[in-house]
Design a protein around this motif. Structure first.
Motif: not given
Length: 398
Positions: A8, A15-16, A19, A22, A117, A119, A145-146
C-alpha cells in the motif's frame, strides 16, 4: 484470511489510513505499507508515519527515500525546461507521483506481493498515474483502489475509521496536504469550487516574514549548486531556499488545470523554492542562450511537462527530450540575485561569464561596435525582400 500480500502506498493521511483498515479487515490482506519520501518529510515526520502505520495494524512498514532520484530523474529537467503548467504550477505533486509509483512497484516485486493499492479517488489524476505505472512495471499484480471503488466521501471515511476504533482529527482532515521536494499541494472544500480561495489556516506555512531579504543562487550547467555563497547539493538548495522564502508567503497559488480524465480541477499549492528557481533559471537562460535555443526549449519543455504531468515518465521519448534539455544547459552557469518580499519576489539580475548581453558588441538602443549604418541598410532590404516581392505581385492594381 487469505494471507495474500498487498503493498500500500501510504502517507499516514485519512485516505491511506482508511485503506489499511479496509484491506486488512474487509478484504483479509496482509498489508505492507510503503512511504516514499520525495524530500517532504524530516526524520520526525518519517517516524510519525511509521508509528501511524503500525498502530493501524500493518504487517510491515517501509520508508523509501527517493529524494535524490526524484531530483535527478525529474526535477532537474523541470528546472532545465522552466516548466510551469499553464504558466502557474511547478508540477509539485504530479512529478513526484511518478517517482512514488515506480518505487512502490519495484518494492512489490521485491517482496513478491500479489497486489498493490493506493488511496486515489476516482476524480483526479493520481489514479491514472499510479494505475498506469503499475500496469507498465508490474503488469501481473492486482491493483486495489478502495476510495475510488467505494466512491467514499471524507466524512464516510472518518465514520468508518471511528467504527473500527481509529480516531481521526476531523478538523485537520478538512484539508489534504501533500509535501515534497518540489512544493506542497493543498486541497479542500474551496478547491472544489471555482470562486473560493483557500483561507490562511489552510496553508501549511504561516506568513511570518515582512522584512525584505536578498538571496543569491548559483547555477552550474543549469543546476542550482549554491545558495548565498554556500555550496550545496541541488536538493539542499531547493529545500533551504524553500525554508527562506516560504515564510514570506511567496509561491502560494491555486492551479486550474485539465485532468487526464477530461475534467477541470483546482489545487492549491505553496512552492516558493520551485517558483523562484524556475524564474531565476529562466532569467539566466535569457542571458546565456540564443533566441532559437530559447524558442525550441520552450516548445519542447511544454510537451515534456504535460507528458510528465500525465504520468508518462517511462515513455522512451522522455529520455530523448531530456537529452535535448541537457544539451542546452552547457552555458547556463552563473549567479542570479533575487530579492524576497511579502507575497512576491524580484529577480534583480545575473552575473555570468557566458552573458551574451556584452557591451563589447554593442548596447541595445544606443550604439553598436560590430557593424555600420550602411550594413544595416543592406541587411534590412534583403531581410524584407521576399515580402516586398509578394506585395508587388499581389497588389499591382491597388
Amino acid at each position: 484470511m487469505n494471507n495474500k500480500k498487498v503493498v500500500l502506498a501510504f502517507s499516514g493521511g485519512l485516505d491511506t489510513s482508511f485503506c489499511v483498515i479496509y484491506l486488512k479487515e474487509e478484504l483479509g490482506y496482509e498489508v505492507h505499507s510503503v512511504a516514499v519520501n520525495t524530500g517532504g518529510f524530516d526524520a520526525e515526520e518519517v517516524k510519525a508515519i511509521e508509528e501511524r502505520a503500525y498502530a493501524l495494524g500493518v504487517a510491515s512498514h517501509k520508508t523509501i527515500d527517493e529524494t535524490e532520484d526524484y531530483y535527478n530523474d525529474s526535477v532537474k529537467y523541470l528546472i532545465f525546461g522552466n516548466v510551469l503548467k499553464n504558466a502557474t504550477y511547478p508540477l509539485s505533486v504530479s512529478a513526484e507521483r511518478v517517482c512514488q509509483a515506480t518505487a512502490i512497484a519495484n518494492y512489490a516485486k521485491k517482496i513478491g506481493a500479489q497486489a498493490v493499492a493506493h488511496g486515489s479517488t476516482g476524480a483526479g489524476n493520481d489514479q491514472v498515474r499510479f494505475d498506469m505505472i503499475f500496469n507498465i512495471l508490474v503488469p501481473n499484480v492486482e491493483i486495489i483502489t478502495p476510495i475510488r471503488d467505494l466512491k467514499l466521501s471524507r466524512e464516510e471515511e472518518i465514520e468508518f475509521l471511528q467504527k473500527h476504533g481509529v480516531e481521526i482529527n476531523a478538523e485537520k482532515a478538512k484539508y489534504s496536504i501533500n509535501k515534497g521536494l518540489w512544493g506542497t499541494s493543498v486541497g479542500g472544500k474551496e478547491t472544489l469550487t471555482s470562486n473560493l480561495y483557500l483561507p490562511e489556516e489552510a496553508w501549511p506555512t504561516p506568513v511570518t516574514k515582512t522584512t525584505p531579504e536578498t538571496v543569491e543562487i548559483v547555477f552550474e550547467k543549469g543546476e542550482p549548486v549554491a545558495l548565498n555563497g554556500k555550496k550545496l547539493k541541488p536538493t539542499e538548495v531547493i529545500q533551504q531556499l524553500q525554508d527562506l522564502a516560504q515564510p514570506f508567503g511567496i509561491g502560494r497559488d491555486i492551479h486550474v488545470g485539465d485532468t487526464i480524465i477530461g475534467i477541470k480541477g483546482r489545487v492549491g499549492f505553496e512552492a516558493a523554492g520551485p517558483i523562484i528557481l524556475v524564474k531565476a533559471h529562466h532569467t539566466l537562460e535569457k542571458h546565456t542562450l540564443t533566441k532559437w535555443q530559447l524558442s525550441w526549449k520552450e516548445q519542447l519543455a511544454s510537451f515534456y511537462g504535460n507528458y510528465l504531468h500525465e504520468g508518462q515518465f517511462h515513455d522512451p521519448v522522455m529520455r530523448d527530450m531530456e537529452a535535448f534539455l541537457s544539451s542546452t544547459q552547457q552555458t547556463v552557469s552563473g549567479k542570479v540575485i533575487v530579492e524576497l518580499h511579502p507575497h512576491r519576489f524580484v529577480v534583480i539580475g545575473i552575473e555570468s561569464e557566458h552573458d551574451l548581453m556584452s557591451n563589447k558588441f554593442g548596447s541595445y538602443g544606443e550604439m553598436n561596435n560590430a557593424w555600420t549604418g550602411e550594413d544595416v541598410k543592406g541587411f534590412s532590404k534583403i531581410f524584407g525582400n521576399q515580402v516586398m516581392i509578394w506585395h508587388k505581385v499581389n497588389n499591382q492594381d491597388q
